[in-house]
Structures are given as C-alpha cells and as structure tokens.
Motif scaffolding. Sequence first.
Motif, mmCIF file in Angstrom:
data_model
loop_
_atom_site.group_PDB
_atom_site.id
_atom_site.type_symbol
_atom_site.label_atom_id
_atom_site.label_comp_id
_atom_site.label_asym_id
_atom_site.label_seq_id
_atom_site.Cartn_x
_atom_site.Cartn_y
_atom_site.Cartn_z
ATOM 1 N N LEU A 41 28.590 -15.210 -8.465
ATOM 2 C CA LEU A 41 28.366 -14.063 -7.591
ATOM 3 C C LEU A 41 28.047 -14.505 -6.169
ATOM 4 O O LEU A 41 26.922 -14.349 -5.676
ATOM 5 C CB LEU A 41 27.240 -13.186 -8.155
ATOM 6 C CG LEU A 41 27.575 -12.420 -9.438
ATOM 7 C CD1 LEU A 41 26.365 -11.636 -9.915
ATOM 8 C CD2 LEU A 41 28.758 -11.489 -9.218
ATOM 9 N N LEU A 51 32.796 -4.734 -5.686
ATOM 10 C CA LEU A 51 31.862 -3.751 -5.135
ATOM 11 C C LEU A 51 30.619 -4.478 -4.641
ATOM 12 O O LEU A 51 30.012 -5.249 -5.384
ATOM 13 C CB LEU A 51 31.475 -2.725 -6.199
ATOM 14 C CG LEU A 51 30.471 -1.638 -5.772
ATOM 15 C CD1 LEU A 51 31.062 -0.775 -4.664
ATOM 16 C CD2 LEU A 51 30.053 -0.783 -6.964
ATOM 17 N N ILE A 52 30.268 -4.246 -3.377
ATOM 18 C CA ILE A 52 29.090 -4.881 -2.801
ATOM 19 C C ILE A 52 28.212 -3.815 -2.146
ATOM 20 O O ILE A 52 28.639 -2.687 -1.911
ATOM 21 C CB ILE A 52 29.454 -5.962 -1.760
ATOM 22 C CG1 ILE A 52 30.154 -5.326 -0.548
ATOM 23 C CG2 ILE A 52 30.336 -7.038 -2.390
ATOM 24 C CD1 ILE A 52 30.461 -6.313 0.560
ATOM 25 N N HIS A 53 26.970 -4.205 -1.867
ATOM 26 C CA HIS A 53 26.018 -3.309 -1.228
ATOM 27 C C HIS A 53 25.456 -4.016 0.001
ATOM 28 O O HIS A 53 24.977 -5.150 -0.091
ATOM 29 C CB HIS A 53 24.886 -2.971 -2.202
ATOM 30 C CG HIS A 53 23.877 -2.010 -1.649
ATOM 31 N ND1 HIS A 53 24.140 -0.675 -1.463
ATOM 32 C CD2 HIS A 53 22.593 -2.209 -1.229
ATOM 33 C CE1 HIS A 53 23.070 -0.078 -0.971
ATOM 34 N NE2 HIS A 53 22.121 -0.979 -0.801
ATOM 35 N N ASP A 65 27.159 1.171 0.112
ATOM 36 C CA ASP A 65 28.062 0.444 -0.783
ATOM 37 C C ASP A 65 29.428 0.292 -0.134
ATOM 38 O O ASP A 65 29.858 1.148 0.645
ATOM 39 C CB ASP A 65 28.228 1.190 -2.116
ATOM 40 C CG ASP A 65 26.946 1.223 -2.928
ATOM 41 O OD1 ASP A 65 26.093 0.338 -2.730
ATOM 42 O OD2 ASP A 65 26.802 2.143 -3.765
ATOM 43 N N SER A 67 33.477 -0.707 -1.322
ATOM 44 C CA SER A 67 34.505 -1.067 -2.304
ATOM 45 C C SER A 67 35.557 -1.918 -1.597
ATOM 46 O O SER A 67 36.145 -1.480 -0.608
ATOM 47 C CB SER A 67 35.155 0.184 -2.897
ATOM 48 O OG SER A 67 34.203 0.984 -3.556
ATOM 49 N N LYS A 205 24.390 -7.557 -1.407
ATOM 50 C CA LYS A 205 24.185 -7.626 -2.856
ATOM 51 C C LYS A 205 25.521 -7.374 -3.539
ATOM 52 O O LYS A 205 26.214 -6.406 -3.225
ATOM 53 C CB LYS A 205 23.171 -6.575 -3.301
ATOM 54 C CG LYS A 205 22.844 -6.637 -4.804
ATOM 55 C CD LYS A 205 21.747 -5.641 -5.157
ATOM 56 C CE LYS A 205 21.387 -5.739 -6.638
ATOM 57 N NZ LYS A 205 20.316 -4.766 -6.987
ATOM 58 N N ILE A 206 25.901 -8.264 -4.430
ATOM 59 C CA ILE A 206 27.207 -8.178 -5.081
ATOM 60 C C ILE A 206 27.064 -7.539 -6.460
ATOM 61 O O ILE A 206 26.348 -8.047 -7.327
ATOM 62 C CB ILE A 206 27.848 -9.571 -5.219
ATOM 63 C CG1 ILE A 206 28.017 -10.200 -3.827
ATOM 64 C CG2 ILE A 206 29.189 -9.489 -5.925
ATOM 65 C CD1 ILE A 206 28.431 -11.632 -3.848
ATOM 66 N N PHE A 207 27.749 -6.412 -6.665
ATOM 67 C CA PHE A 207 27.736 -5.745 -7.946
ATOM 68 C C PHE A 207 28.857 -6.261 -8.839
ATOM 69 O O PHE A 207 28.680 -6.416 -10.045
ATOM 70 C CB PHE A 207 27.873 -4.234 -7.758
ATOM 71 C CG PHE A 207 26.665 -3.577 -7.133
ATOM 72 C CD1 PHE A 207 25.389 -3.884 -7.562
ATOM 73 C CD2 PHE A 207 26.815 -2.664 -6.109
ATOM 74 C CE1 PHE A 207 24.269 -3.282 -6.996
ATOM 75 C CE2 PHE A 207 25.718 -2.052 -5.542
ATOM 76 C CZ PHE A 207 24.437 -2.365 -5.970
ATOM 77 N N SER A 208 30.033 -6.497 -8.250
ATOM 78 C CA SER A 208 31.148 -7.037 -9.021
ATOM 79 C C SER A 208 32.087 -7.793 -8.091
ATOM 80 O O SER A 208 32.192 -7.466 -6.905
ATOM 81 C CB SER A 208 31.915 -5.934 -9.760
ATOM 82 O OG SER A 208 32.541 -5.062 -8.845
#
Length: 211
Positions: A41, A51-53, A65, A67, A205-208
């Motif tokens: 990550l 997807l990141i924040h 967020d 995409s 912050k990395i979600f995916s």
Amino acid sequence: MDMNAVIIFSLVLIGIAVYFWQKNKKDKKLENGQDNSSQELHLENVRPGGLIHLMNVGPLMEEFDVSILSRGVYRAGQNDEWYELEGEAAKGKVWITLEYDDGLDVTLATRKLKLRDIPVNRSDLDTMDENGDGEFEFEGKTYYYEVSSEASYFPDGKISPDNESFFYYWEFETDDSDEFITIEEWENGRFEVTLSHPIKESQVKIFSLGQ
C-alpha cells in the motif's frame, strides 16, 4: 498406516498443493507485468480503479476521496521520469504527480488554467528559455522560472513509440515552493496550464490499489 501417519501425510499434501497454487498465482502476475511488491500500500503502486483519501490539502485544508481513473508516465531526457495519477473527486478532477528526487516528491493539482489566464504569452516563454530566468504575478503571488524542457507522455503507462506524445514544458514556483505553475505546449499547438502544490505521503490514505 496408523492415524498419526495419515494426518502427517495429509498435511504434507496440503502444503505441497498450497505451494504450487501460490507459485502459479505469482507466475501469472509476473506474466501480466505485476510483482508482489506492487501489492504494497504505497502511493506509487496505485493504479486505475484504486481509491485514496486526501487529508488537509490545499489552502483550505480540504479532505476528500479520490477514485483513480488513469496513470500516465512522463519522460524528459534520458533519466527523468515521473508519473501522474488522474482521479475523480466530488469536487471534480484532480491530478497527483509522483517524482523521485532524493525521495518521493508528491504534488497535487486541482486547477487547470488557460494560457490567457496568466500574464505570460508565447514570446515571454521563448525569452525565458533563452535567458534561463523570468517571473510573473498570478493571484497575488510571484512565480519564478525554474526549468523548461522537451518531454514525452505515455497515457495509461504503456511505454511504446505508438503510445507516445511529445510536448514542451515550463515550470514555475513561488519563492517558498508552496505552489507551482506548469505550462505545457503539446505537438498539436495546444497549451495546458496547471496550478499545483506539494503534499506529503502522510496526507494520503490508500483504501485500494486498483488493477
């Protein structure tokens, strides 16, 4: 064969099956140009579909967020290479540029301008090229000439001559390097002007990772 031997033999068979399943999965990733390290990550591993924040970014310290839609590759000269993540946020399109220079430098662009929006014309840019110096005022800030160069762009990160576009760029920054303006002139004569500012990896912050 007693029960203990049967259990041990079964566990060995299961271990062998898991080993070959993982090896086959890894080989398929390598065939597709992927590596296990790309699954970590880190921002540089984010791809389309990710997807990141973003946290506390920009003058208004915004949080939202993003995409990821695409990941392009830029090259200038023989050694300079950087990447751009284009993403969609609730507020519109954003662009995140990643470049290695004694560590990972990250910049966030939320505004695309026209050349007519800034007090610089094509003749001014030629003069800055010749002198290696120049400046202009925009929205109460002074932007100083830093560098200009030819470069190429590979959309979607596909490195091939058939997928390469050429442009010339000029980069300007404020005295305290808190904002940048980049002017690009593409081979079709189109100009793009981008306003961006640096951010830290800790603000992402990395979600995916995406595909």
